[in-house]
Enzyme design. Sequence first.
Site, PDB file in Angstrom:
ATOM      1  CG  HIS A 121      -1.951  -1.059   1.224  1.00 24.38           C
ATOM      2  ND1 HIS A 121      -2.757  -1.348   0.142  1.00 24.38           N
ATOM      3  CD2 HIS A 121      -2.303  -1.955   2.190  1.00 24.38           C
ATOM      4  CE1 HIS A 121      -3.550  -2.367   0.437  1.00 24.38           C
ATOM      5  NE2 HIS A 121      -3.284  -2.751   1.670  1.00 24.38           N
ATOM      6  CG  ASP A 162      -3.158  -8.342   0.704  1.00 22.34           C
ATOM      7  OD1 ASP A 162      -2.374  -8.632   1.627  1.00 22.34           O
ATOM      8  OD2 ASP A 162      -4.170  -7.645   0.873  1.00 22.34           O
TER       9      ASP A 162
END
Length: 334
Positions: A121, A162
């Site tokens: 991220h 993910d």
Amino acid sequence: MLRILYSLIFKEHKPLDYHPENPKRLDFAIEGLKAKNLWENVIEPNPASIDEILDVHSENYVERIRKASQMGFHYIDPDTYVCEKTWDAALYAFGAAREAALMALEEKGIYLALVRPPGHHAGKSGRAFYASTLGFCIFNNVAGAAKLLESLEGNALIIDFDVHHGNGTQEIFWNDENIIHIDLHERDIYPWSGYEWEVGGKGAEGTKINIPMTSYSSDDDYIFAWHEIVIPIVNEVKPKVILISAGFDAFKGDGLATIQLTERFYAFAGASLSDYSLAVVLEGGYSIGLEKGLPAFIEGYLKGETEEETIKPSYEALKVVGKVKEILREWWEI
């Protein structure tokens, strides 16, 4: 060939109170690997240099993390904490991902960078795209590995499974035609990006491949998407190394999302990539996903075979995959 890059420094990045991203995550992973006799060939990684991190992140962001760590434990945004050992742990995590990629390039096998803090991220200057936070991440480890492969091979291919979209990875390589980033994730959750139409910036269109699966998607749904999109693209590219942003939080009951995967999908995914060398970099997964999903993926890869069985994808999965294929046919034979 299985090798695991791991250091106790990864447990030193820790919260004062409860946080889902905590050192216990590594215990779940290690216990799961030991139960399957996969805890072997464990290697202590080396830390990355500042210059290596600056290949991926801005100088201001890197300096912000360094100074924040010196201040001791505190939150740098509502989701993401640092402590006095975060800086060291993040340097080692970034270095381990790069080492895994180098090892995978030198000899075919599966090389697991069992690291934290996670990274996918984290964008060039921190938060990426529409995200309100860094989502537990510090430095983008898989992006560092991709940059290294790009410098050595001219290109790199990343698969991120993910449950959350790897928005930081996508942002870093948005305009880079040499980095192919395939991302399967749950739709309409944090970080609120990764939609089908996000295909890359000018000159890099078609290299960013997003497969946003609907809530409560199953093994059959993911296997269908993998068969229809991931494998054809991988086989068209035929990379020397595949980088895996390996989050196991899409496992049923892992805690942070609704996707309902089991060992069946992860074993299938590992087996389907067994012709390639893999550098696997840990992202998410907070409990059972690490204990069950991670070993299943590695076992699948090492066995190299999947059971032929009929799959029954949901109507929602058929729609998503159909839409993604329709968009991508401009650049890929799928």
